[in-house]
Each structure stands twice: as C-alpha cells, then as structure tokens.
Design a protein around this motif. Structure first.
Motif, PDB file in Angstrom:
ATOM      1  N   VAL A 163     -20.539  83.138  89.050  1.00  0.00           N
ATOM      2  CA  VAL A 163     -20.854  84.169  88.155  1.00  0.00           C
ATOM      3  C   VAL A 163     -19.495  84.952  88.074  1.00  0.00           C
ATOM      4  O   VAL A 163     -18.671  85.288  89.115  1.00  0.00           O
ATOM      5  N   LEU A 164     -18.860  85.375  86.519  1.00  0.00           N
ATOM      6  CA  LEU A 164     -18.053  86.379  86.479  1.00  0.00           C
ATOM      7  C   LEU A 164     -18.437  87.671  86.043  1.00  0.00           C
ATOM      8  O   LEU A 164     -19.274  87.637  85.189  1.00  0.00           O
ATOM      9  N   ILE A 165     -17.935  88.787  86.613  1.00  0.00           N
ATOM     10  CA  ILE A 165     -18.340  90.049  86.207  1.00  0.00           C
ATOM     11  C   ILE A 165     -17.065  90.382  85.346  1.00  0.00           C
ATOM     12  O   ILE A 165     -16.068  90.613  86.107  1.00  0.00           O
ATOM     13  N   GLN A 166     -17.337  90.329  83.954  1.00  0.00           N
ATOM     14  CA  GLN A 166     -15.954  90.800  83.098  1.00  0.00           C
ATOM     15  C   GLN A 166     -16.198  92.108  82.543  1.00  0.00           C
ATOM     16  O   GLN A 166     -17.336  92.338  81.902  1.00  0.00           O
ATOM     17  N   PHE A 167     -15.157  92.996  82.382  1.00  0.00           N
ATOM     18  CA  PHE A 167     -15.271  94.115  81.684  1.00  0.00           C
ATOM     19  C   PHE A 167     -15.404  94.111  80.245  1.00  0.00           C
ATOM     20  O   PHE A 167     -14.881  93.195  79.453  1.00  0.00           O
ATOM     21  N   VAL A 168     -16.485  94.760  79.525  1.00  0.00           N
ATOM     22  CA  VAL A 168     -16.309  94.591  78.088  1.00  0.00           C
ATOM     23  C   VAL A 168     -15.275  95.460  77.394  1.00  0.00           C
ATOM     24  O   VAL A 168     -15.180  96.471  77.572  1.00  0.00           O
ATOM     25  N   GLN A 169     -14.644  94.703  76.543  1.00  0.00           N
ATOM     26  CA  GLN A 169     -13.350  95.340  75.910  1.00  0.00           C
ATOM     27  C   GLN A 169     -13.976  96.257  74.670  1.00  0.00           C
ATOM     28  O   GLN A 169     -14.750  95.565  73.829  1.00  0.00           O
ATOM     29  N   GLY A 170     -13.232  97.484  74.547  1.00  0.00           N
ATOM     30  CA  GLY A 170     -13.888  98.142  73.129  1.00  0.00           C
ATOM     31  C   GLY A 170     -13.579  99.621  73.498  1.00  0.00           C
ATOM     32  O   GLY A 170     -12.824 100.025  74.689  1.00  0.00           O
ATOM     33  N   GLU A 171     -14.225 100.536  72.676  1.00  0.00           N
ATOM     34  CA  GLU A 171     -13.972 101.876  72.886  1.00  0.00           C
ATOM     35  C   GLU A 171     -15.279 102.539  72.522  1.00  0.00           C
ATOM     36  O   GLU A 171     -16.322 101.868  71.520  1.00  0.00           O
ATOM     37  N   GLN A 172     -15.562 103.905  73.085  1.00  0.00           N
ATOM     38  CA  GLN A 172     -16.669 104.603  72.396  1.00  0.00           C
ATOM     39  C   GLN A 172     -16.395 105.032  71.132  1.00  0.00           C
ATOM     40  O   GLN A 172     -15.549 105.710  70.749  1.00  0.00           O
ATOM     41  N   TYR A 173     -17.564 104.802  70.414  1.00  0.00           N
ATOM     42  CA  TYR A 173     -17.493 105.559  68.753  1.00  0.00           C
ATOM     43  C   TYR A 173     -19.119 106.155  68.888  1.00  0.00           C
ATOM     44  O   TYR A 173     -20.261 105.371  68.538  1.00  0.00           O
ATOM     45  N   GLY A 174     -19.182 107.571  69.216  1.00  0.00           N
ATOM     46  CA  GLY A 174     -20.139 108.108  69.068  1.00  0.00           C
ATOM     47  C   GLY A 174     -21.264 107.711  70.370  1.00  0.00           C
ATOM     48  O   GLY A 174     -20.963 107.781  71.512  1.00  0.00           O
ATOM     49  N   ARG A 175     -22.325 107.106  69.742  1.00  0.00           N
ATOM     50  CA  ARG A 175     -23.419 106.715  70.766  1.00  0.00           C
ATOM     51  C   ARG A 175     -23.020 105.205  71.270  1.00  0.00           C
ATOM     52  O   ARG A 175     -23.795 104.564  71.966  1.00  0.00           O
ATOM     53  N   TYR A 176     -22.161 104.624  70.333  1.00  0.00           N
ATOM     54  CA  TYR A 176     -22.060 103.096  70.414  1.00  0.00           C
ATOM     55  C   TYR A 176     -20.655 102.680  71.285  1.00  0.00           C
ATOM     56  O   TYR A 176     -19.712 103.605  71.283  1.00  0.00           O
ATOM     57  N   PHE A 177     -20.660 101.634  71.619  1.00  0.00           N
ATOM     58  CA  PHE A 177     -19.336 101.050  72.396  1.00  0.00           C
ATOM     59  C   PHE A 177     -19.034  99.602  71.717  1.00  0.00           C
ATOM     60  O   PHE A 177     -19.963  98.821  71.867  1.00  0.00           O
ATOM     61  N   LEU A 178     -17.935  99.496  71.414  1.00  0.00           N
ATOM     62  CA  LEU A 178     -17.499  98.274  70.581  1.00  0.00           C
ATOM     63  C   LEU A 178     -16.155  98.308  70.295  1.00  0.00           C
ATOM     64  O   LEU A 178     -15.383  99.192  70.072  1.00  0.00           O
ATOM     65  N   PRO A 179     -15.510  96.876  70.317  1.00  0.00           N
ATOM     66  CA  PRO A 179     -14.144  96.908  69.790  1.00  0.00           C
ATOM     67  C   PRO A 179     -13.775  97.017  68.328  1.00  0.00           C
ATOM     68  O   PRO A 179     -14.780  96.702  67.574  1.00  0.00           O
ATOM     69  N   HIS A 180     -12.664  97.184  67.960  1.00  0.00           N
ATOM     70  CA  HIS A 180     -12.140  97.388  66.440  1.00  0.00           C
ATOM     71  C   HIS A 180     -12.442  95.859  65.834  1.00  0.00           C
ATOM     72  O   HIS A 180     -12.562  95.681  64.723  1.00  0.00           O
TER      73      HIS A 180
ATOM     74  N   VAL B 169     -24.411  96.813  59.523  1.00  0.00           N
ATOM     75  CA  VAL B 169     -22.914  97.747  59.533  1.00  0.00           C
ATOM     76  C   VAL B 169     -23.163  99.015  58.856  1.00  0.00           C
ATOM     77  O   VAL B 169     -22.612  99.879  59.296  1.00  0.00           O
ATOM     78  N   ALA B 170     -24.060  99.107  57.760  1.00  0.00           N
ATOM     79  CA  ALA B 170     -24.154 100.508  57.007  1.00  0.00           C
ATOM     80  C   ALA B 170     -24.869 101.410  57.902  1.00  0.00           C
ATOM     81  O   ALA B 170     -24.456 102.563  57.637  1.00  0.00           O
ATOM     82  N   GLU B 171     -25.269 101.091  58.817  1.00  0.00           N
ATOM     83  CA  GLU B 171     -26.022 102.020  60.072  1.00  0.00           C
ATOM     84  C   GLU B 171     -25.336 102.741  60.875  1.00  0.00           C
ATOM     85  O   GLU B 171     -25.418 103.693  61.318  1.00  0.00           O
ATOM     86  N   VAL B 172     -24.000 102.102  60.909  1.00  0.00           N
ATOM     87  CA  VAL B 172     -22.767 102.143  62.315  1.00  0.00           C
ATOM     88  C   VAL B 172     -21.703 102.626  61.416  1.00  0.00           C
ATOM     89  O   VAL B 172     -21.201 103.533  62.096  1.00  0.00           O
ATOM     90  N   LEU B 173     -21.141 102.212  60.491  1.00  0.00           N
ATOM     91  CA  LEU B 173     -19.878 102.417  59.958  1.00  0.00           C
ATOM     92  C   LEU B 173     -19.810 103.664  59.142  1.00  0.00           C
ATOM     93  O   LEU B 173     -20.692 103.706  58.016  1.00  0.00           O
ATOM     94  N   THR B 174     -19.213 104.727  59.339  1.00  0.00           N
ATOM     95  CA  THR B 174     -18.904 105.758  58.659  1.00  0.00           C
ATOM     96  C   THR B 174     -17.472 106.102  58.273  1.00  0.00           C
ATOM     97  O   THR B 174     -16.321 105.699  58.858  1.00  0.00           O
ATOM     98  N   PRO B 175     -17.238 107.062  57.395  1.00  0.00           N
ATOM     99  CA  PRO B 175     -15.926 107.478  57.217  1.00  0.00           C
ATOM    100  C   PRO B 175     -15.151 108.009  58.191  1.00  0.00           C
ATOM    101  O   PRO B 175     -13.988 108.169  58.069  1.00  0.00           O
ATOM    102  N   ARG B 176     -15.923 108.466  59.152  1.00  0.00           N
ATOM    103  CA  ARG B 176     -15.070 108.912  60.390  1.00  0.00           C
ATOM    104  C   ARG B 176     -14.796 108.088  61.313  1.00  0.00           C
ATOM    105  O   ARG B 176     -13.875 108.253  62.395  1.00  0.00           O
ATOM    106  N   TYR B 177     -14.726 106.662  60.940  1.00  0.00           N
ATOM    107  CA  TYR B 177     -14.490 105.601  62.072  1.00  0.00           C
ATOM    108  C   TYR B 177     -12.970 105.709  61.925  1.00  0.00           C
ATOM    109  O   TYR B 177     -12.340 105.282  61.050  1.00  0.00           O
ATOM    110  N   GLN B 178     -12.219 105.653  62.883  1.00  0.00           N
ATOM    111  CA  GLN B 178     -10.739 105.898  63.019  1.00  0.00           C
ATOM    112  C   GLN B 178      -9.997 104.735  62.324  1.00  0.00           C
ATOM    113  O   GLN B 178      -8.894 104.703  61.562  1.00  0.00           O
TER     114      GLN B 178
END
Length: 476
Positions: free
Chosen positions: A71-88, A173-182
């Motif tokens: 088993v591999l334990i691997q860090f999830v790559q990404g960044e916090q965006y509000g209540r969510y965590f995901l990569p660009h 996507v429409a529920e998560v993506l907003t104009p504030r997303y960098q």
C-alpha cells in the motif's frame, strides 16, 4: 491510499484500475482519521481478490505469480478553495498519440487527457462527462470545431475533497466554479452563443462558463513542458509511456504565469503493434456490413465468424437496472463460451461506461476474448462519442489487442447493414439459456448465415480516419 504491486505498471501488464484506490480527507478527529486509514488499507488489500483483477491475472498467465501487494500513502496534490480541496488541473499524458482527429497532429508528440479537479475523471470511463483532449503537437486544436460542439463535449462535473463533510465528492462544475476562483481564466471560457470568449472580468455569468483550458494552453508553457516530460520518460523507459499528473498555475494574476506539474505515477504505455492494412479498392457496396469515419485506429482483423450485437432499441427498452445487469452477465457468459472463436461486439453508446444510460456497464472480465468493441451513436442512441483514449478501460483494450471503434449512424456516408444485424438468425440460445428479455436485446449473429461461405474482415486506416467491415470468401 493506493496499491503497489510487483506486477503493476509492468510492460504489457499495467493492471490499470484493477486494484482500488481511496481518498482519506483526514479532516476528522484523530480516532476517526485512524479508522478511515486502516479501513482504506484493508480495502486496498482486499481489492487484489476482486473478480476483474483475478480474471486479468488469469488472462495474462500470472495466476501462479506471487502478487506481493503493498500500500502507498500518497499526498493529494491541490489547494484549498473555500470548503473544497482540488488541483487546478489533473489528468494523464501519453508519449504517443494513438488517436489523431486531424492529419496534422503528430503521433510522436503525445497526447493529454485533462480535467479540472482530481484526475479520477480523466482515467475512469465516465459516459456522461468529457475531459479536454490535448494533442501536444497542436495543443489548441479541439476535436470539435464549432463552439456548440466544444461546449457539448466539455467537463460538466468535478471530483474533489469536501473538507467540511470530510468526503470525496463529485459535484456539478456550476456548483463549485465561481468568478472568485483565481485560476478561472486559464480553465474556462464564456459561451457567447456563436463563439467562446476568454474571461476578461470577474463579472461573468457562471451558467455560461465552459471548461476548455484554452487560455492555459495559449498563455502558459504547459504543452511544451508536458511534451518534454513524456519524451524524457520515454527515452529512459526505452518504451512509450503514460503518466498521471496534477497541475498548478503559479501566480494566476501574472500576464504569463508559470506552472508546476507534479507526476504521480508512470508506466509503459499500452499500445498495439502497427499493422499495415489496406481497404480494397472498388469494394462492392453489398459486401460492406458497416463502416466508420471517426478516428479509426490502425490495424486489421480477419476471419471474424461471430458478431455479438446489442440492439439499441432493445437495450434502451430495458426498464430496470436488474434487467441491464442480466444483459451484462449474459455478455460475460458469451465472452467465456466463445473463447477460441473470432468475434466482435457491437452495441449502443459507450462500452465499459460507469453510466448505464450512456452504454453498457461491462468490465474487462466481460469482454477480454473479443477482438473489437464497436460503439454506435446517433439516431436517438446518444451523441457522437469522444475517444476514451487514456482511461483505464482503454488500457485494457490495448493490452488485449481489442480495437475500439465508433460508428456514427447520423453520418450519411457511414454504412450500417441493418439486414445483417436484424434479419439474420439469433444463435444466442445455442450457447446459453436466455429469456425473452435477453433475446429482445441481445443477438449472436453467425456471419455465414448472412452469406454462406463468407467471413468478416475489418480494416482500419488511421491515416485516413476510416474503417470498413466487409464480407470475404473463406477460401481467400
């Protein structure tokens, strides 16, 4: 949490998607986090005994090999965006492009299957969603030309970690993506009706956003970097490769921002050996059973004796998941009893999809003895399909030398001989017991019944984007 086996990611045996992976958001109490961790470890180990993994090992002659799964334990790559965590961005890149939608695309420059959010939507066979397909030789060239079609074949859902609910989720996507997303301007465009426009202001209508990654490909060195990465990996692997990755846009407010690419894993790319094949000149129309003009691979199949046909009308008339599951089991049973026979499968929508309304939800273990999977679209069946190149299911097809091919029944230049598919005898009952529900949607056609003393030959020309299945006498 993911598996690591001595047999995985090897030459000719990728085991792509055969063992389970799990996300542990790690946002609970220490006790809750520990319980989630130990459960994920146990489930990864247990997945080495799932039927698809065992059938895959059996088909590859690896039943008696010591798996030695870890088993591999691997860090999830990404960044916090509000209540969510995901990569660009995330996806899978290939050093060889096996499916070119334009003659100018260079096969040797590679290919990327790119999504916003976690890369699970890029590697899993999802019938109701579409990643951005990027030819690294011509990164701004879409498979579809019209803005309406680009919108239709764009990403509609995003996989992410919900930090508040401590869960992996799939959301619109429409529920998560907003104009504030960098990084918004590099990920999406605005649908202006007749064209797609770059985002110039934060005052945008979220409902008009379309994920295209066009500005990322135009204003950052992503394609150049990825082309260099896969070339370097191929050089050192001494083989074409595919690699899963995540993407981060550094300083999104800059005019030409830099990017960071994180490689998650790499393995030899599954592919078929090139086979020279030619479609006969002056082929009599009455000899053609079906044809395609949609991103054909390169190769040929001769001596096809049987065609397993799922009729679109029969499939979409099934009223429950139980009936569809019965069909899937029947296809798996035919795959077993037809071992040693040369046969192909033809059916509506996507083979192997996780969305039953978009096609057959079958697994590798249900079709590994077939030689080709033909996907029918159009005429009320569903929209034309973007290639599934890059998914784990596609990897299975390449390793098992199973050709994937799409036939658009709305294309006036495409041939589909309905007499062959609908008026020939159904041999299903000779191979397995079946009730009226099954016989109404599943047909096993013997080519010799349509024209005695003949078999089918399927020739696919990648350079012409054309494929033809035609009758040939047995003595030839």
């Amino acid at each position: 949490m993911r598996s690591s086996s001595l047999l995985e990611d090897s030459f000719g045996t990728s085991f792509a998607g055969k063992y389970d992976s799990f996300f542990c958001p790690n946002q609970g109490t220490p006790e809750e986090n520990l319980n989630a961790l130990t459960e994920a470890i146990a489930r990864v180990y247990a997945s080495c005994l799932n039927p698809n993994a065992l059938l895959y090992r059996h088909n590859k002659g690896l039943v008696d090999y010591d798996e030695r799964i870890a088993v591999l334990i691997q860090f999830v790559q990404g960044e916090q965006y509000g209540r969510y965590f995901l990569p660009h961005g995330a996806g899978v890149a290939f050093s060889r492009n096996l499916y070119r939608w334009s003659p100018q695309i260079r096969k040797e420059d590679g290919f990327v299957r790119l999504v916003w959010g976690l890369g699970t939507r890029a590697v899993n066979q999802v019938g109701d969603d579409h990643p951005r397909l990027v030819a690294l030789s011509h990164p701004q060239l879409h498979p579809a030309a019209a803005s309406k079609m680009i919108h239709q074949y764009s990403q509609e859902y995003v996989d992410l970690i919900d930090l508040e609910d401590n869960q992996f989720k799939t959301l619109p996507v429409a529920e998560v993506l907003t104009p504030r997303y960098q990084a918004l301007r590099y990920i999406a465009q605005v649908d202006e009706g007749d064209y797609l426009a770059a985002i110039r202001t934060s005052l945008v209508d979220v409902d008009k956003l379309v994920i295209t990654f066009d500005e990322l490909l135009r204003r950052t060195p992503f394609a150049e970097y990825m082309r260099t990465v896969v070339k370097l990996l191929e050089e050192h692997y001494h083989s074409p490769v595919d690699t899963e990755f995540t993407l981060q846009v550094i300083d999104p407010q800059a005019t030409r921002p830099s990017i960071r690419i994180s490689l998650l894993q790499c393995r030899p790319q599954s592919q078929m050996e090139d086979e020279e094949a030619n479609i006969p000149e002056n082929l009599p129309p009455e000899n053609v059973i079906f044809s395609s003009r949609r991103m054909a691979p390169r190769g040929a199949l001769d001596g096809i004796r049987y065609v397993l046909f799922v009729s679109p009308e029969g499939y979409f008339s099934l009223t429950s998941q139980a009936e569809r599951s019965k069909l899937e089991r029947a296809i798996g049973s035919l795959n077993t009893v037809l071992k040693g026979e040369t046969f192909i499968c033809v059916g509506p929508g996507r083979w192997g999809t996780s969305t039953p309304d978009m096609g057959m939800h079958i697994n590798y273990g249900d079709i590994f003895n077939t030689r080709a999977l033909i996907e029918l679209t159009g005429q009320g069946i569903g929209p034309d399909l973007e290639p599934s190149f890059g998914t784990h299911f596609f990897q299975d097809l390449m390793e098992s030398r199973i050709y994937p091919l799409a036939v658009d029944l709305d294309d006036e230049e495409v041939v589909f001989n309905r007499d062959f598919f609908y008026k020939t005898p159904n041999h299903l009952m000779e191979w397995l017991s079946a009730d009226e529900i099954l016989t109404g949607c599943l047909r096993l056609i013997k080519v010799d019944d349509f024209r005695p003393g003949h078999h089918l030959t399927l020739v696919m020309k990648e350079d012409e984007g054309k494929a033809v299945a035609f009758l040939q006498p047995d003595q030839q």
